[in-house]
Design an enzyme around this catalytic site. Structure first.
Site, PDB file in Angstrom:
ATOM      1  N   LYS A  99      25.389  -1.075   9.009  1.00 11.69           N
ATOM      2  CA  LYS A  99      26.541  -1.839   8.516  1.00 11.69           C
ATOM      3  C   LYS A  99      27.009  -1.217   7.206  1.00 11.69           C
ATOM      4  O   LYS A  99      26.229  -1.033   6.273  1.00 11.69           O
ATOM      5  CB  LYS A  99      26.164  -3.302   8.281  1.00 11.69           C
ATOM      6  N   ASP A 118      32.106  -3.677   7.879  1.00  7.28           N
ATOM      7  CA  ASP A 118      32.188  -5.081   7.456  1.00  7.28           C
ATOM      8  C   ASP A 118      33.200  -5.220   6.309  1.00  7.28           C
ATOM      9  O   ASP A 118      32.827  -5.259   5.142  1.00  7.28           O
ATOM     10  CB  ASP A 118      30.770  -5.499   7.005  1.00  7.28           C
ATOM     11  N   LYS A 142      35.932  -7.565   6.543  1.00  6.99           N
ATOM     12  CA  LYS A 142      36.405  -8.973   6.534  1.00  6.99           C
ATOM     13  C   LYS A 142      37.902  -9.100   6.234  1.00  6.99           C
ATOM     14  O   LYS A 142      38.309  -9.723   5.247  1.00  6.99           O
ATOM     15  CB  LYS A 142      35.615  -9.793   5.511  1.00  6.99           C
ATOM     16  N   ASP A 172      44.812 -11.354   6.171  1.00  6.78           N
ATOM     17  CA  ASP A 172      46.166 -11.118   5.644  1.00  6.78           C
ATOM     18  C   ASP A 172      47.154 -11.613   6.692  1.00  6.78           C
ATOM     19  O   ASP A 172      46.743 -12.233   7.682  1.00  6.78           O
ATOM     20  CB  ASP A 172      46.345  -9.611   5.344  1.00  6.78           C
ATOM     21  N   ASN A 215      50.755  -9.140  10.924  1.00  7.72           N
ATOM     22  CA  ASN A 215      51.268  -7.782  11.070  1.00  7.72           C
ATOM     23  C   ASN A 215      50.436  -6.778  10.269  1.00  7.72           C
ATOM     24  O   ASN A 215      50.131  -5.670  10.742  1.00  7.72           O
ATOM     25  CB  ASN A 215      52.741  -7.743  10.619  1.00  7.72           C
ATOM     26  N   THR A 216      50.047  -7.169   9.059  1.00  6.88           N
ATOM     27  CA  THR A 216      49.239  -6.274   8.209  1.00  6.88           C
ATOM     28  C   THR A 216      47.847  -6.076   8.805  1.00  6.88           C
ATOM     29  O   THR A 216      47.305  -4.965   8.811  1.00  6.88           O
ATOM     30  CB  THR A 216      49.142  -6.868   6.785  1.00  6.88           C
ATOM     31  N   THR A 268      28.677 -18.257   3.946  1.00  5.15           N
ATOM     32  CA  THR A 268      27.507 -19.091   3.621  1.00  5.15           C
ATOM     33  C   THR A 268      27.465 -19.434   2.131  1.00  5.15           C
ATOM     34  O   THR A 268      26.743 -20.326   1.720  1.00  5.15           O
ATOM     35  CB  THR A 268      26.198 -18.397   4.035  1.00  5.15           C
ATOM     36  N   ARG A 303      17.795  -5.789   2.650  1.00  7.62           N
ATOM     37  CA  ARG A 303      16.684  -5.478   1.751  1.00  7.62           C
ATOM     38  C   ARG A 303      15.288  -5.435   2.370  1.00  7.62           C
ATOM     39  O   ARG A 303      14.471  -4.617   1.926  1.00  7.62           O
ATOM     40  CB  ARG A 303      16.734  -6.414   0.540  1.00  7.62           C
TER      41      ARG A 303
HETATM   42  O1  C5P Z   1      19.564  -7.778   2.062  1.00  6.63           O
HETATM   43  P1  C5P Z   1      19.900  -8.827   3.075  1.00  6.63           P
HETATM   44  O2  C5P Z   1      19.038  -8.756   4.333  1.00  6.63           O
HETATM   45  O3  C5P Z   1      19.953 -10.215   2.503  1.00  6.63           O
HETATM   46  O4  C5P Z   1      21.371  -8.414   3.546  1.00  6.63           O
HETATM   47  C1  C5P Z   1      22.130  -9.195   4.417  1.00  6.63           C
HETATM   48  C2  C5P Z   1      23.471  -8.583   4.632  1.00  6.63           C
HETATM   49  O5  C5P Z   1      24.275  -9.500   5.386  1.00  6.63           O
HETATM   50  C3  C5P Z   1      24.266  -8.292   3.352  1.00  6.63           C
HETATM   51  O6  C5P Z   1      25.066  -7.129   3.600  1.00  6.63           O
HETATM   52  C4  C5P Z   1      25.127  -9.515   3.181  1.00  6.63           C
HETATM   53  O7  C5P Z   1      26.310  -9.256   2.486  1.00  6.63           O
HETATM   54  C5  C5P Z   1      25.422  -9.884   4.648  1.00  6.63           C
HETATM   55  N1  C5P Z   1      25.764 -11.290   4.867  1.00  6.63           N
HETATM   56  C6  C5P Z   1      24.929 -12.342   4.534  1.00  6.63           C
HETATM   57  N2  C5P Z   1      25.311 -13.637   4.780  1.00  6.63           N
HETATM   58  C7  C5P Z   1      26.495 -13.891   5.343  1.00  6.63           C
HETATM   59  C8  C5P Z   1      27.349 -12.848   5.700  1.00  6.63           C
HETATM   60  C9  C5P Z   1      26.946 -11.536   5.445  1.00  6.63           C
HETATM   61  O8  C5P Z   1      23.836 -12.116   4.029  1.00  6.63           O
HETATM   62  N3  C5P Z   1      26.814 -15.135   5.609  1.00  6.63           N
END
Ligand code: C5P
Length: 232
Positions: A32, A59, A61, A64, A67-68, A119, A211
């Site tokens: 990602k 990713d 997201k 807009d 059309n954009t 979230t 992570r």
């Molecule tokens: O490091 P970690 O496992 O927490 O990374 C989760 C990934 O998923 C990050 O790129 C974070 O931005 C993304 N993400 C998230 N919760 C969401 C949407 C996306 O943790 N609701």
């Protein structure tokens, strides 16, 4: 539908991400790429990682006017990504426009999924800042249903919501779920987490793991453990 582990490459530069990907000599994880890396390095980073044989979830997201979004999605489709996303709150019309833009002249297209409510948005903030008074779980399900209605392939959601999304939108509607942690690992700033095995049990189609893999002492071993637990 292929169940897979997507590695969130939340790095700030090309050097950092390439240094990380160099460790994977005998497998090519689905990765990602988020806004930070894309804005730092531009579209060439997508092409370079793709050329190394990785599948890519871009990713960005989008949100807009239709059309954009349509025109921007056509550009992303040309980058040959495998999956990308937009905000369901942009309306069904915007999602349909995104899907149209993403579809190549030969009819093929990357997977398109929607973000429902982030979230990071609480019930209180949603009510007071956005003037949305319904319970947040219902808002998430309604947005998921809108995404299905628009013809999208799925949503990003918490693994805890994956079962309900499948009930409401069908088993073939994909759930892509972050918030995954090993049973013996650190939770960090995520609050509602599941192990890869639990995410599999509840029916997630893809898990997005950052992570626990990128910050592991042995990222390749951590990735393989994740695949073993989630895909089996
Ligand atoms: O490091 P970690 O496992 O927490 O990374 C989760 C990934 O998923 C990050 O790129 C974070 O931005 C993304 N993400 C998230 N919760 C969401 C949407 C996306 O943790 N609701």
């Amino acid at each position: 539908m292929g169940k897979d582990v997507i590695v969130a490459c939340d790095f700030a530069s090309k050097d950092a991400v390439m240094n990380f990907l160099d460790k994977f000599t005998d497998c090519k994880p689905f990765v990602k790429i988020g806004m930070e890396l894309f804005y730092a390095e531009g579209p060439s980073i997508v092409k370079e990682i793709k050329a190394r044989g990785h599948k890519i979830f871009l990713d960005l997201k989008l949100h807009d006017i239709p059309n954009t979004v349509k025109k921007s999605m056509a550009v992303l489709s040309g980058l040959d990504v495998d999956m990308t996303n937009l905000h369901a709150s942009g309306t069904v019309t915007m999602m349909q426009a995104g899907l149209e833009g993403l579809t190549r002249p030969d009819g093929t297209r990357p997977l398109l999924i929607a973000v429902t409510q982030l979230t990071s948005t609480s019930q209180e903030r949603m009510e007071e800042d956005l003037l949305i008074k319904e319970p947040i779980d219902e808002v998430v399900m309604h947005y998921a249903h809108n995404a299905a209605k628009a013809g999208l392939d799925g949503v990003v959601c918490s693994p805890l919501e994956a079962g309900k999304v499948h009930e409401r939108c069908g088993q073939n509607f994909m759930t892509v779920t972050p918030g995954v942690r090993f049973a013996d690992g650190e939770i960090g700033d995520q609050s509602r987490v599941m192990t890869p095995a639990q995410a599999k049990e509840i029916g997630s189609d893809y898990i997005v793991v950052g992570r626990p893999i990128t910050a592991a002492e042995d990222p390749v071993a951590a990735y393989k453990r994740c695949v073993e637990e989630f895909v089996g």
